[in-house]
Design a protein around this motif. Structure first.
Motif, PDB file in Angstrom:
ATOM      1  N   ILE A 228       0.756  -1.334  -0.243  1.00  0.00           N
ATOM      2  CA  ILE A 228       0.163   0.031  -0.103  1.00  0.00           C
ATOM      3  C   ILE A 228       0.876   1.396   0.004  1.00  0.00           C
ATOM      4  O   ILE A 228       0.249   2.180  -0.577  1.00  0.00           O
ATOM      5  CB  ILE A 228      -0.778   0.009   1.186  1.00  0.00           C
ATOM      6  CG1 ILE A 228      -2.090  -1.210   1.159  1.00  0.00           C
ATOM      7  CG2 ILE A 228      -1.678   1.282   1.314  1.00  0.00           C
ATOM      8  CD1 ILE A 228      -2.883  -1.299   2.184  1.00  0.00           C
ATOM      9  N   GLY A 229       2.033   1.357   0.475  1.00  0.00           N
ATOM     10  CA  GLY A 229       3.069   2.443   0.685  1.00  0.00           C
ATOM     11  C   GLY A 229       4.081   2.434  -0.403  1.00  0.00           C
ATOM     12  O   GLY A 229       4.912   3.297  -0.320  1.00  0.00           O
ATOM     13  N   VAL A 230       3.602   1.709  -1.264  1.00  0.00           N
ATOM     14  CA  VAL A 230       4.830   1.669  -2.511  1.00  0.00           C
ATOM     15  C   VAL A 230       4.079   2.443  -3.812  1.00  0.00           C
ATOM     16  O   VAL A 230       2.806   2.253  -4.057  1.00  0.00           O
ATOM     17  CB  VAL A 230       5.125   0.268  -3.006  1.00  0.00           C
ATOM     18  CG1 VAL A 230       5.983   0.205  -4.181  1.00  0.00           C
ATOM     19  CG2 VAL A 230       5.837  -0.552  -1.847  1.00  0.00           C
ATOM     20  N   PRO A 231       4.518   3.450  -4.615  1.00  0.00           N
ATOM     21  CA  PRO A 231       4.027   4.197  -5.511  1.00  0.00           C
ATOM     22  C   PRO A 231       3.358   3.023  -6.527  1.00  0.00           C
ATOM     23  O   PRO A 231       4.052   1.989  -6.778  1.00  0.00           O
ATOM     24  CB  PRO A 231       4.967   4.961  -5.839  1.00  0.00           C
ATOM     25  CG  PRO A 231       6.140   5.110  -4.970  1.00  0.00           C
ATOM     26  CD  PRO A 231       6.006   3.865  -4.045  1.00  0.00           C
ATOM     27  N   GLU A 232       2.170   3.489  -6.963  1.00  0.00           N
ATOM     28  CA  GLU A 232       1.426   2.568  -7.769  1.00  0.00           C
ATOM     29  C   GLU A 232       2.355   2.376  -9.166  1.00  0.00           C
ATOM     30  O   GLU A 232       2.218   1.385  -9.868  1.00  0.00           O
ATOM     31  CB  GLU A 232       0.176   2.994  -8.139  1.00  0.00           C
ATOM     32  CG  GLU A 232      -0.650   1.961  -8.965  1.00  0.00           C
ATOM     33  CD  GLU A 232      -2.286   2.398  -8.815  1.00  0.00           C
ATOM     34  OE1 GLU A 232      -2.999   1.826  -9.762  1.00  0.00           O
ATOM     35  OE2 GLU A 232      -2.718   3.235  -7.970  1.00  0.00           O
ATOM     36  N   ALA A 233       2.678   3.459  -9.556  1.00  0.00           N
ATOM     37  CA  ALA A 233       3.538   3.540 -10.851  1.00  0.00           C
ATOM     38  C   ALA A 233       4.669   2.581 -10.714  1.00  0.00           C
ATOM     39  O   ALA A 233       5.114   1.977 -11.855  1.00  0.00           O
ATOM     40  CB  ALA A 233       3.905   5.081 -11.101  1.00  0.00           C
ATOM     41  N   VAL A 234       5.381   2.146  -9.524  1.00  0.00           N
ATOM     42  CA  VAL A 234       6.314   1.259  -9.531  1.00  0.00           C
ATOM     43  C   VAL A 234       5.954  -0.189  -9.449  1.00  0.00           C
ATOM     44  O   VAL A 234       6.420  -0.966 -10.092  1.00  0.00           O
ATOM     45  CB  VAL A 234       7.178   1.646  -8.032  1.00  0.00           C
ATOM     46  CG1 VAL A 234       8.148   0.365  -8.025  1.00  0.00           C
ATOM     47  CG2 VAL A 234       7.833   2.864  -7.919  1.00  0.00           C
ATOM     48  N   LEU A 235       4.724  -0.439  -8.779  1.00  0.00           N
ATOM     49  CA  LEU A 235       4.041  -1.524  -8.546  1.00  0.00           C
ATOM     50  C   LEU A 235       3.607  -1.993 -10.058  1.00  0.00           C
ATOM     51  O   LEU A 235       3.872  -3.258 -10.581  1.00  0.00           O
ATOM     52  CB  LEU A 235       2.771  -1.613  -7.759  1.00  0.00           C
ATOM     53  CG  LEU A 235       3.100  -1.506  -6.147  1.00  0.00           C
ATOM     54  CD1 LEU A 235       2.016  -1.645  -5.439  1.00  0.00           C
ATOM     55  CD2 LEU A 235       3.830  -2.682  -5.696  1.00  0.00           C
ATOM     56  N   PRO A 253       7.966  -4.947   3.303  1.00  0.00           N
ATOM     57  CA  PRO A 253       7.823  -5.554   4.506  1.00  0.00           C
ATOM     58  C   PRO A 253       7.815  -4.591   5.731  1.00  0.00           C
ATOM     59  O   PRO A 253       7.059  -4.961   6.541  1.00  0.00           O
ATOM     60  CB  PRO A 253       8.975  -6.527   4.344  1.00  0.00           C
ATOM     61  CG  PRO A 253       9.531  -6.694   2.808  1.00  0.00           C
ATOM     62  CD  PRO A 253       9.065  -5.402   2.359  1.00  0.00           C
ATOM     63  N   GLU A 254       8.727  -3.558   5.572  1.00  0.00           N
ATOM     64  CA  GLU A 254       8.912  -2.814   6.822  1.00  0.00           C
ATOM     65  C   GLU A 254       7.772  -1.925   6.989  1.00  0.00           C
ATOM     66  O   GLU A 254       7.149  -1.582   8.148  1.00  0.00           O
ATOM     67  CB  GLU A 254       9.861  -1.967   6.726  1.00  0.00           C
ATOM     68  CG  GLU A 254      11.625  -2.725   6.989  1.00  0.00           C
ATOM     69  CD  GLU A 254      12.098  -3.343   5.763  1.00  0.00           C
ATOM     70  OE1 GLU A 254      11.235  -3.159   4.697  1.00  0.00           O
ATOM     71  OE2 GLU A 254      12.904  -4.307   5.867  1.00  0.00           O
ATOM     72  N   ILE A 255       7.004  -1.390   5.742  1.00  0.00           N
ATOM     73  CA  ILE A 255       6.020  -0.735   5.690  1.00  0.00           C
ATOM     74  C   ILE A 255       4.698  -1.475   6.275  1.00  0.00           C
ATOM     75  O   ILE A 255       3.650  -1.101   7.267  1.00  0.00           O
ATOM     76  CB  ILE A 255       5.673  -0.364   4.297  1.00  0.00           C
ATOM     77  CG1 ILE A 255       6.612   0.650   3.788  1.00  0.00           C
ATOM     78  CG2 ILE A 255       4.091   0.457   4.335  1.00  0.00           C
ATOM     79  CD1 ILE A 255       6.602   0.812   2.475  1.00  0.00           C
ATOM     80  N   GLY A 256       4.388  -2.701   6.023  1.00  0.00           N
ATOM     81  CA  GLY A 256       3.538  -3.644   6.235  1.00  0.00           C
ATOM     82  C   GLY A 256       3.637  -3.854   7.745  1.00  0.00           C
ATOM     83  O   GLY A 256       2.660  -3.959   8.480  1.00  0.00           O
ATOM     84  N   HIS A 257       5.141  -4.031   8.237  1.00  0.00           N
ATOM     85  CA  HIS A 257       5.019  -4.361   9.726  1.00  0.00           C
ATOM     86  C   HIS A 257       4.694  -2.926  10.540  1.00  0.00           C
ATOM     87  O   HIS A 257       4.146  -3.122  11.733  1.00  0.00           O
ATOM     88  CB  HIS A 257       6.770  -4.475  10.075  1.00  0.00           C
ATOM     89  CG  HIS A 257       6.721  -4.694  11.394  1.00  0.00           C
ATOM     90  ND1 HIS A 257       6.984  -3.533  12.330  1.00  0.00           N
ATOM     91  CD2 HIS A 257       7.129  -5.935  12.192  1.00  0.00           C
ATOM     92  CE1 HIS A 257       7.359  -3.958  13.510  1.00  0.00           C
ATOM     93  NE2 HIS A 257       7.386  -5.641  13.659  1.00  0.00           N
ATOM     94  N   ARG A 258       4.994  -1.940  10.028  1.00  0.00           N
ATOM     95  CA  ARG A 258       4.544  -0.652  10.746  1.00  0.00           C
ATOM     96  C   ARG A 258       2.975  -0.473  10.538  1.00  0.00           C
ATOM     97  O   ARG A 258       2.577   0.032  11.586  1.00  0.00           O
ATOM     98  CB  ARG A 258       5.177   0.578  10.044  1.00  0.00           C
ATOM     99  CG  ARG A 258       6.610   0.650  10.365  1.00  0.00           C
ATOM    100  CD  ARG A 258       7.100   2.250   9.932  1.00  0.00           C
ATOM    101  NE  ARG A 258       6.772   2.559   8.749  1.00  0.00           N
ATOM    102  CZ  ARG A 258       7.600   2.501   7.582  1.00  0.00           C
ATOM    103  NH1 ARG A 258       8.934   1.850   7.738  1.00  0.00           N
ATOM    104  NH2 ARG A 258       7.277   2.937   6.358  1.00  0.00           N
ATOM    105  N   ILE A 259       2.291  -1.052   9.711  1.00  0.00           N
ATOM    106  CA  ILE A 259       0.904  -0.743   9.752  1.00  0.00           C
ATOM    107  C   ILE A 259       0.282  -1.663  10.463  1.00  0.00           C
ATOM    108  O   ILE A 259      -0.707  -1.416  11.188  1.00  0.00           O
ATOM    109  CB  ILE A 259       0.417  -1.260   7.997  1.00  0.00           C
ATOM    110  CG1 ILE A 259       0.898  -0.226   7.239  1.00  0.00           C
ATOM    111  CG2 ILE A 259      -1.197  -1.317   7.997  1.00  0.00           C
ATOM    112  CD1 ILE A 259       0.471  -0.602   5.677  1.00  0.00           C
ATOM    113  N   LEU A 260       0.616  -3.076  10.892  1.00  0.00           N
ATOM    114  CA  LEU A 260       0.171  -3.837  11.620  1.00  0.00           C
ATOM    115  C   LEU A 260       0.617  -3.963  13.214  1.00  0.00           C
ATOM    116  O   LEU A 260      -0.021  -4.837  13.765  1.00  0.00           O
ATOM    117  CB  LEU A 260       0.342  -5.364  11.030  1.00  0.00           C
ATOM    118  CG  LEU A 260      -0.138  -5.300   9.308  1.00  0.00           C
ATOM    119  CD1 LEU A 260       0.217  -6.930   8.864  1.00  0.00           C
ATOM    120  CD2 LEU A 260      -1.612  -5.651   9.500  1.00  0.00           C
ATOM    121  N   LYS A 261       1.845  -3.096  13.477  1.00  0.00           N
ATOM    122  CA  LYS A 261       2.132  -3.617  14.543  1.00  0.00           C
ATOM    123  C   LYS A 261       1.597  -3.154  15.878  1.00  0.00           C
ATOM    124  O   LYS A 261       1.642  -3.708  16.933  1.00  0.00           O
ATOM    125  CB  LYS A 261       3.710  -2.657  14.836  1.00  0.00           C
ATOM    126  CG  LYS A 261       3.617  -1.438  14.728  1.00  0.00           C
ATOM    127  CD  LYS A 261       5.018  -0.528  14.667  1.00  0.00           C
ATOM    128  CE  LYS A 261       4.905   0.811  14.727  1.00  0.00           C
ATOM    129  NZ  LYS A 261       4.257   1.473  15.908  1.00  0.00           N
TER     130      LYS A 261
END
Length: 274
Positions: A228-235, A253-261
């Protein structure tokens, strides 16, 4: 001495039932445990329990007979007993009957039928029959003990409904998170569900318990939530990624960890996300 022994058995029964109420993940085991303990403690040839169909409860728990001893009662006869003995508008209390419709019992025996209540409504039955010993008649002790056990079952069902609703909300949130990733990165649409399924299957194959494998499945569902935190243009970029774009992908992975922690229920899943 006999009265003291009965009192001890009663206290031990109620204590063990109260303690077993803590586990809401195995409602069938709880109901069978209540039925078995009643059969062991009381002087009846059989005991059984039945919960009426309820879409908010696990299907394995409702409209199923849980019996100890040679119980002659079926789910259909229990349903008939519930509708025949406890009419709407009447005060639901224990009934002592010589027989149940469709159930053969001893000519000298009685069947004790105790309603299980939720919000004042009959949602199930506890039954005991073929009493043996010096007095084959149902006593006030028998009635009070079955009534207390039915109270525990009613409270357990209340908690089970709340637990099921909580679980539904939890998994609904996970599905929403997964759907948001699929909507953003259609190339990997369904990827998280496939990872979840394969991870759970592998976990079971390696000897993990069903509960452990379920946590692995959840990790598989949310492992890519950080996209979710990665630019769509990159994905969604066609062709090779630049070094900077690939570095951005590797942060998910780090972004996901911050979202769920900050979600307590996800604490054991976070290592899988990383």
């Amino acid at each position: 001495t006999r009265q003291l022994s009965d009192s001890f058995e009663t206290i031990d029964l109620l204590y063990s039932l109260g303690r077993s109420m803590n586990d809401l993940t195995q409602p069938q085991q709880f109901l069978q445990g209540v039925t078995d303990r009643l059969h062991t403690t009381m002087c009846f040839g059989w005991t059984c329990s039945w919960i009426a169909p309820d879409p908010r409860l696990p299907r394995t728990l409702t409209d199923t007979m849980f019996a100890a001893g040679a119980s002659p009662v079926t789910a259909s006869s229990a349903a008939k007993a519930a509708s025949g003995l406890f009419l709407p508008g009447s005060e639901p209390r224990a009934a002592i009957v010589p027989a149940l419709e469709g159930v053969m019992v001893s000519s000298i025996s009685q069947v004790l039928v105790q309603p299980v209540l939720r919000a004042g409504r009959v949602v199930g039955l506890l039954m005991a029959g073929d009493k043996h010993g010096d007095d084959p008649q149902v006593s006030s002790y028998d009635i009070h003990l079955l009534e207390a056990a039915a109270g525990y079952i009613g409270a357990y069902l209340d908690n089970a409904v709340l637990y099921a609703e909580q679980q539904a909300m939890f998994f609904g949130t996970l599905e929403a998170l997964t759907a948001s990733i699929d909507a953003k990165d259609r190339y990997t649409c369904g990827h998280s569900h496939r990872v979840a399924f394969l991870s759970q299957s592998l976990a079971l194959a390696t000897g993990m318990t069903a509960e452990q494998a379920e946590r692995v499945r959840i990790a598989g569902m949310v492992h890519d939530v950080g996209k979710i935190g990665v630019p769509e243009a990159v994905l969604t970029k066609q062709g090779h990624l630049s070094d900077d774009e690939f570095a951005a992908i590797k942060t998910h992975p780090e972004i996901g960890h911050r979202i769920l922690k900050d979600i307590p229920l996800m604490a054991d899943v976070l290592p899988g996300v990383l």
